[in-house]
Design an enzyme around this catalytic site. Structure first.
Site, PDB file in Angstrom:
ATOM      1  N   GLU A 281      36.438  33.352  39.495  1.00 38.93           N
ATOM      2  CA  GLU A 281      37.777  33.692  40.216  1.00 38.93           C
ATOM      3  C   GLU A 281      37.553  33.416  41.619  1.00 38.93           C
ATOM      4  OE1 GLU A 281      40.037  34.581  38.543  1.00 38.93           O
ATOM      5  OE2 GLU A 281      39.226  35.308  36.498  1.00 38.93           O
TER       6      GLU A 281
ATOM      7  N   CYS B 109      38.153  45.045  37.465  1.00 40.47           N
ATOM      8  CA  CYS B 109      37.450  44.059  38.009  1.00 40.47           C
ATOM      9  C   CYS B 109      37.947  43.432  39.023  1.00 40.47           C
ATOM     10  CB  CYS B 109      37.601  42.901  36.855  1.00 40.47           C
ATOM     11  SG  CYS B 109      36.814  43.304  35.274  1.00 40.47           S
TER      12      CYS B 109
ATOM     13  N   HIS C 296      34.432  36.053  35.222  1.00 41.11           N
ATOM     14  CA  HIS C 296      35.082  36.563  34.221  1.00 41.11           C
ATOM     15  C   HIS C 296      34.315  35.897  32.810  1.00 41.11           C
ATOM     16  CE1 HIS C 296      38.489  39.111  35.436  1.00 41.11           C
ATOM     17  NE2 HIS C 296      37.937  39.611  34.838  1.00 41.11           N
TER      18      HIS C 296
END
Length: 206
Positions: A87, A149, A168
């Site tokens: 991410e 998260c 993730h």
């Protein structure tokens, strides 16, 4: 923040909803056995975060106050993922889903008055290109999903002057056991440290 810190903090998450085993924490436990690699002169610290906005917020703040890591690596589970996602950025708004205690951030906001998006100093695209682990696919993402998260990621980027990342992982499966996830995590973090090292070297050379 002490730029000379040689500590990397890696976090995973505990159980939530019907997911009694969280692949993120299983991967981090495996990583703690493996270490970051013999050529890495970096201390590895691992800890579990609860899927609880308020408690996780306190713990992230303490990570940056107590350890001042050169990089904080947060690992979370994406229940629908088939690949590992790196991410690029954390988002400040639209946190509508309740945590394990039924709590939602007021107004759906992570940090009142903060920017809508904070980007990591690590180029996830560059890291993705260099990751090769047999039987594991790694992909780039700019949307971490607006749950605990992403909330943790945004806060960590804020406190750590963008020296944080979020990875993730898919749920555990016969084709992606914890041992393989841990090994993949080791390879990814090694590459991330190299990538941040290159970025710092370029800045110093200017």
């Amino acid at each position: 923040m002490d730029s000379q810190s040689s500590c990397v903090v890696v976090t995973g998450f505990g159980p939530f909803r019907q997911h009694l085993v969280n692949s993120s924490w299983e991967a981090v436990k495996e990583l703690s056995k493996l270490g970051l690699g013999t050529d890495m002169a970096v201390e590895l610290r691992t800890l579990q975060l609860p899927v609880d906005y308020r408690e996780a917020k306190q713990r992230v703040t303490r990570i940056w106050e107590d350890f001042q890591p050169q990089l904080a690596v947060h690992v979370g589970m994406d229940t629908s993922a088939k690949v590992i996602f790196l991410e690029q950025c954390g988002k400040n708004r639209s946190y509508q889903d309740a945590d394990i205690r039924g709590f939602r951030p007021e107004g759906g906001v992570c940090l009142p008055g903060g920017p809508d998006v904070i980007e990591s100093v690590v180029s996830m695209k560059a890291v993705c290109k260099n990751i090769v682990v047999e039987d594991v696919d790694v992909a780039y993402s700019r949307d971490a999903g607006r749950y605990v998260c992403d909330y943790v990621y945004y806060l960590s980027l804020h406190h750590g002057n963008r020296h944080a990342v979020l990875i993730h992982t898919p749920p555990l499966s016969h084709w992606l056991p914890a041992s393989l996830l841990g090994r993949t995590l080791q390879v990814i973090i090694q590459e991330m440290l190299e990538e941040t090292g290159k970025t710092q070297a370029k800045r110093t050379a200017k």
